[in-house]
Design an enzyme around this catalytic site. Sequence first.
Site, PDB file in Angstrom:
ATOM      1  N   LYS A  43      -9.666   2.586  -3.360  1.00 19.94           N
ATOM      2  CA  LYS A  43     -10.179   2.031  -2.114  1.00 19.94           C
ATOM      3  C   LYS A  43     -11.558   2.596  -1.781  1.00 19.94           C
ATOM      4  CE  LYS A  43      -8.814   1.258   2.716  1.00 19.94           C
ATOM      5  NZ  LYS A  43      -7.815   1.556   3.764  1.00 19.94           N
ATOM      6  N   GLU A  58       0.834  -1.200   0.000  1.00 24.18           N
ATOM      7  CA  GLU A  58       0.000   0.000   0.000  1.00 24.18           C
ATOM      8  C   GLU A  58       0.872   1.254   0.000  1.00 24.18           C
ATOM      9  OE1 GLU A  58      -3.618   1.899   2.733  1.00 24.18           O
ATOM     10  OE2 GLU A  58      -2.195   0.477   3.605  1.00 24.18           O
ATOM     11  N   CYS A  81      -5.803  -2.751   2.579  1.00 20.78           N
ATOM     12  CA  CYS A  81      -5.671  -2.610   4.036  1.00 20.78           C
ATOM     13  C   CYS A  81      -6.950  -2.991   4.774  1.00 20.78           C
ATOM     14  CB  CYS A  81      -5.216  -1.189   4.367  1.00 20.78           C
ATOM     15  SG  CYS A  81      -4.698  -0.980   6.092  1.00 20.78           S
TER      16      CYS A  81
END
Length: 509
Positions: free
Chosen positions: A335, A278, A387
């Site tokens: 995301k 990430e 994540c």
Amino acid sequence: MKTRLAWLARQVTPVFAGAGITLASAPFNLWPLALLAPVAFLLLIKNLTPLQALIKGWLFGLGVFASGASWVYVSIHVHGGTPVPLALLMTALFTAGLAVFFALQAWIWQRFLNGYLWLLTWPALWLLMEVLRSWIFTGFPWLLLGTTHLESPLQGWAPILGVYGVSGLSVVAGLLLTWGLQPHWFHPNPKWQLKLSLPFPPRQAVALGCALVILVSGLPLAQINWTQPQGEPLSAGLVQGNIAQQDKWDPAKRQPIIQHYLNLSKEAGAVEVLLWPETALPLTPGQAQPIIDRALQQAGEKAALVTGLASRVPDQPRFYNSLVTAGQAEEVYHKVKLVPFGEYLPLEAWLRGVIDFFDLPMSSFIPGPQHPANLRVQNTSVAPLICYEVAYPDFSARQAVDTQWLLTVSNDSWFGRSIGPLQHFQIARFRALETGREMARVTNNGITAVLDHQGQIKDRLPQFQSGVLKAKIQPRTGNTPFMLFGSWPLLLACLLLLAWRTLPGKKTC
């Protein structure tokens, strides 16, 4: 003096009972405690008024989150630059706020449900409260009871019922087991001594038998392969940069970070796909393209690369937290599930600039589309999860439909050497188990690993070291029952059960 000690013991007992859920989770993995903690919670509030139950429930929740989620202190103090007293206060408010969910659960039980089919209504209420906690205010689907059963016999139910269903089974099994061994604990005026009546009376024997059936039923289910291998395995190089969080956004450290990733990628040699974590580079996709091209040249003409980057929103001073593919196909995933206070700031107009923690680097992300497309990597379809997204079971299951493997990237260095990253890894493993997909997990400082379709570790790198994991990822096809139906059938069943509880004659187990 004895009266004071007795009062103190009564207040401390629910806190310790709640901490049992943390001990059942990673890294302790004492999963039998996941059977006992919900039973202890029920027994602690059994004969209380609704208000008393609410207080006891809050203390139970405080035990869960103060022991299992106080790792947020690391990001608040160490990386957010918040003074120790204020960081401790913010951590206390965070855990105390989460404990309200268990307080609400206890109040609802005593106000509406106590005495009504407790063997079914208590598990149903537990399941619904886990779902509520995973949804409200963007959700905190952490320390779910079902996740603790990753290594228990109940794991075989995960691809069928998902994590919430396993939570419910865990509560039912715990109730049956405890009632079968100590039925007097459930009487209106319980006697708390330990005693066994051997041989067990018929009703107790039946309860113990049912508990055993529930626990061992997952063993044959775990032998079922809901998905099948498709094609040849992909050769992959998973790069773990181990960049210190305080260095990541320092302009003076930018070039050394770039060179470090290039050097590590070179160590991977010729692979089909390079995977970086990430926000691996402190660059936007346009700025990072020359570095990505160099890494691809090192990996070979037919290689692909997937990396996390912060991509700027057109005409706005905002960013997406993105996954970018390069090589034979160039695609982007933004995301969707953002972390409050870490990636975006609720009540931003009021809080921005108040303390350093509210001005963390990259805390101005916006979410991507609610129904994102999957990524294509080397002629395979990949379900991307960035994540915190991997903590959402139904979101992950939707992402996995019509894909062949899972990819999750993360930067758990925000939480240092706490138990937070180890819990995060356990959650990721459960998502692989639920979806019957192999998973590549790439993180900045660990745990970087490749998981098989049952959530077992095929290979991994040690935490807090830079390195490259060369591994094979086997694409798979097919869908598990949980991927097809999600949690909705269970939620509807639990809601109907709790609504039905007021019918006459339904006041016994």
